[in-house]
Design an enzyme around this catalytic site. Structure first.
Site, PDB file in Angstrom:
ATOM      1  N   CYS A  68       1.050  13.573   0.055  1.00 55.82           N
ATOM      2  CA  CYS A  68       2.023  14.370   0.779  1.00 55.82           C
ATOM      3  C   CYS A  68       1.907  15.835   0.386  1.00 55.82           C
ATOM      4  O   CYS A  68       1.018  16.239  -0.351  1.00 55.82           O
ATOM      5  CB  CYS A  68       3.437  13.865   0.470  1.00 55.82           C
ATOM      6  SG  CYS A  68       3.663  12.094   0.734  1.00 55.82           S
ATOM      7  N   LEU A  87       2.654  11.857   4.249  1.00 54.16           N
ATOM      8  CA  LEU A  87       1.585  11.016   4.774  1.00 54.16           C
ATOM      9  C   LEU A  87       1.936   9.587   4.372  1.00 54.16           C
ATOM     10  O   LEU A  87       1.942   9.254   3.183  1.00 54.16           O
ATOM     11  CB  LEU A  87       0.238  11.429   4.178  1.00 54.16           C
ATOM     12  CG  LEU A  87      -0.978  10.593   4.588  1.00 54.16           C
ATOM     13  CD1 LEU A  87      -1.268  10.779   6.072  1.00 54.16           C
ATOM     14  CD2 LEU A  87      -2.195  10.978   3.759  1.00 54.16           C
ATOM     15  N   VAL A 135       2.341   3.760   1.794  1.00 49.70           N
ATOM     16  CA  VAL A 135       3.039   2.583   1.275  1.00 49.70           C
ATOM     17  C   VAL A 135       4.503   2.636   1.722  1.00 49.70           C
ATOM     18  O   VAL A 135       5.168   3.663   1.563  1.00 49.70           O
ATOM     19  CB  VAL A 135       2.951   2.519  -0.261  1.00 49.70           C
ATOM     20  CG1 VAL A 135       3.776   1.348  -0.792  1.00 49.70           C
ATOM     21  CG2 VAL A 135       1.501   2.393  -0.719  1.00 49.70           C
ATOM     22  N   ASN A 166       4.239  13.891  -4.549  1.00 51.88           N
ATOM     23  CA  ASN A 166       2.928  13.799  -3.913  1.00 51.88           C
ATOM     24  C   ASN A 166       2.032  12.980  -4.824  1.00 51.88           C
ATOM     25  O   ASN A 166       1.763  13.401  -5.957  1.00 51.88           O
ATOM     26  CB  ASN A 166       2.344  15.209  -3.716  1.00 51.88           C
ATOM     27  CG  ASN A 166       0.880  15.198  -3.325  1.00 51.88           C
ATOM     28  OD1 ASN A 166       0.420  14.285  -2.649  1.00 51.88           O
ATOM     29  ND2 ASN A 166       0.149  16.211  -3.759  1.00 51.88           N
ATOM     30  N   GLY A 167       1.586  11.808  -4.360  1.00 51.71           N
ATOM     31  CA  GLY A 167       0.687  11.025  -5.195  1.00 51.71           C
ATOM     32  C   GLY A 167       0.827   9.539  -4.981  1.00 51.71           C
ATOM     33  O   GLY A 167       1.417   9.076  -4.008  1.00 51.71           O
TER      34      GLY A 167
END
Length: 610
Positions: free
Chosen positions: A2, A50, A53, A76-77
């Site tokens: 993200c 994005l 999951v 983000n990750g």
């Protein structure tokens, strides 16, 4: 993956400011699927997502308002030990709405505070605003796979974001550079000093660091670094442990609610990942899709060299057939490669690795049409000693960054006044010596073992960061998530202490890794000599970038000419001496393209020289 951003100002008005929409707009390429923002009296938290999951329950910014806590997370990750952490939190009475790692990370922070980072295995950059305590917690993964830039403004506020362009959209941050910034670009670029954001007053949170921003300012601590220790495993046990760690890391990173594919160059690293992924997916009745990058007419112009003794094509066919993958060859034209130099600069926010960047950008753009998550073999060479500067004793003994033994050559491009202010030799050597000095090394080690650990730290802090920057920006520019299994910190920690005689098994680069994957790969692949990332050999590329640089030189308004000598640039067109600019992938054509990128960057970003 993200994009994240935010702002904390204990004296200002936050809600409703137009600049936050502009900041969020810079993140939409990273997170094209969803976005959100949360505003507090003195904090703004922004997120572009994005979805990989739990698309329904992983939306951000994510809030947690229980047990006396009022927390807001932007993240983000990916966490690769999500389930282990979830089980630990369940035992403490926490409940979960969905199965996203975002919810697990937020509640891990609620439970353990800044100690949560010690428990995470993953790649991440995140921030948590604590509305009760009135403070911001920030953190970045151990190896630095995910980016986190920030600025503490003159008024004492804090601005952060996944990319430099995000910060520059805030009115408190300006595109100012100094003589030291020029040094970063010309003397070190496309590498950067650890923590440098090149622009004045922009910094990057270093890998393995976390901290708090409060009314008293910013305090950062390092929670992880490579630490030396005695390696007591014999060769056989070491081999088994390497195999276990590598396979476990790859399989953990195959977890996704969207299809996963792999890069496949026919080299050792991507072949290992693809073989493990194919085997894992076959158990579920699925077939792996693999992708490789090629260049139009490259077979006409390919020439063997010390660093690239053969082309990839035949090896790609061997391994793809062996593992039963559906393989996709993406071919890039020279004209597109040249045009993408400018988009690659936009993506990185800085001049980068020329066509090495732009080819990856175009490659990822094509993959994104069919996939969202891809695994890559990045960083195996740094961790398992695959580069020539690990194995070539002559290169290894020379002080300085082994991928850039050309400080005097680089300095020859600088305008005289800037060169006088910088003192190029000191500028570069001070940074080199600092990294060597701060390396964790057991006392009493033989000179060769000591030097190998210094080389690992130089690679971790410098060369590897350049490649990780490239991987993140070029892929996320198209909203493609690239995971890097060899960057698992457990592998890095274990391999740091392994003896050189084990690593250099049979006198081969990455000899230990090759031995550890016996039975996983065909022998032709397992013992193939290392070959670098594929680049174009088409002479039309040199002609095209040369024409671009001639146009730059001819322009009276060229900002490039304010920092470098016109005569030095002109010498690039006639020189018969090929001095590598940055590793074996950047020779004269890429050096010319790099200066084209520098000029474009200065124009596009409205760079102001202080």
């Amino acid at each position: 993956m993200c994009g994240i951003a935010g702002y904390v100002d204990y004296n200002g008005v936050i809600a409703g400011a137009d600049e936050y929409e502009e900041m969020l707009d810079t993140l939409r390429r990273r997170g094209p699927d969803d976005e959100g923002s949360v505003f507090y009296p003195c904090a703004a938290m922004l997120h572009a997502r994005l979805s990989v999951v739990d698309p329904e329950n992983g939306r951000q910014p994510m809030l947690y308002r229980e047990r006396g806590r009022d927390l807001c997370l932007v993240y983000n990750g990916e966490l690769y030990n999500t389930e282990e952490i979830r089980q630990s939190l369940l035992s403490k009475g926490y409940t979960f709405i969905g199965h996203s790692d975002t919810e697990v990370l937020l509640k891990a922070y609620a439970e353990w505070g800044d100690g949560c980072v010690d428990r995470f295995n993953g790649i991440f950059a995140f921030a948590v605003w604590d509305n009760v305590e009135g403070r911001l917690f920030i953190a970045r993964d151990r190896i630095g796979v995910k980016p986190f830039f920030y600025s503490v403004t003159k008024d004492g506020a804090f601005v952060f974001g996944s990319e430099i362009k995000t910060l520059l959209k805030h009115p408190s941050v300006s595109p100012v550079i100094t003589a030291e910034s020029v040094g970063e670009i010309i003397l070190l670029g496309p590498g950067r000093t650890p923590g440098s954001g090149v622009f004045k007053d922009i910094a990057e949170l270093a890998p393995g660091c976390c901290g708090y921003f409060t009314r008293n300012g910013l305090k950062v601590r390092r929670y992880w670094r490579l630490t030396d220790g005695e390696h007591t495993d014999d060769f056989e046990k070491t081999t088994h442990e390497v195999e276990r760690l590598v396979v476990d890391s790859i399989e953990r990173q195959l977890v996704s609610d969207v299809p996963v594919c792999t890069f496949l160059s026919g080299g050792l690293d991507s072949s290992i990942i693809s073989a493990v992924a194919a085997r894992h997916m076959a158990k579920k009745g699925e077939v792996l899709h693999t992708y490789s990058v090629h260049y139009k007419d490259n077979e006409k112009y390919f020439q063997k060299s010390k660093f690239q003794p053969n082309s990839d094509d035949e090896y790609i066919d061997i391994i793809s057939s062996y593992i039963g993958s559906v393989h996709h060859k993406i071919v890039i034209d020279t004209a597109a490669l040249v045009d993408a130099l400018f988009e690659a600069t936009d993506a990185r926010d800085l001049p980068g690795m020329a066509d090495v960047d732009s080819s990856l950008l175009l490659f990822c753009r094509e993959i994104k049409k069919e996939a969202t998550v891809v695994l890559s073999g990045e960083c195996a060479d740094e961790i398992f000693a695959g580069y020539p500067w690990y194995t070539d004793e002559t290169v290894r003994k020379v002080a300085g960054f082994p991928w850039s033994q050309n400080t005097s050559y680089r300095a020859s491009f600088l305008k005289d006044d800037i060169a006088a202010e910088l003192n190029a030799s000191d500028f570069v050597s001070e940074r080199y010596e600092k990294t060597v000095r701060e390396s964790s090394i057991l006392p009493g080690l033989p000179p060769e073992e000591k030097r190998q650990r210094e080389m690992i730290n130089l690679n971790f802090d410098w060369f590897m960061q350049t490649l990780l920057d490239r991987k993140d920006r070029m892929s996320m520019y198209s909203g493609l998530e690239v995971r890097v299994p060899f960057c698992d910190y457990r592998i890095a920690e274990y391999m740091y202490r392994v003896l050189w005689k084990y690593k250099y098994y049979k006198g081969r680069e990455k000899g230990l890794l090759r031995h550890a994957v016996a039975g996983l790969l065909p022998e032709d692949i397992r013992w193939r000599k290392k070959s670098p990332y594929p680049k174009t050999h088409n002479p039309n590329y040199l002609a095209a970038v040369s024409e671009l640089l001639r146009d730059v030189i001819a322009s009276p308004s060229s900002p490039l000419l304010s920092i470098v000598k016109k005569s030095a640039l002109e010498g690039l067109f006639t020189s018969d001496v090929s001095v590598p600019w940055y590793g074996q992938l950047m020779t004269v054509p890429q050096t010319i393209a790099y200066f084209v990128q520098v000029d474009y960057w200065m124009r596009k970003y409205g760079v102001i020289i202080e």
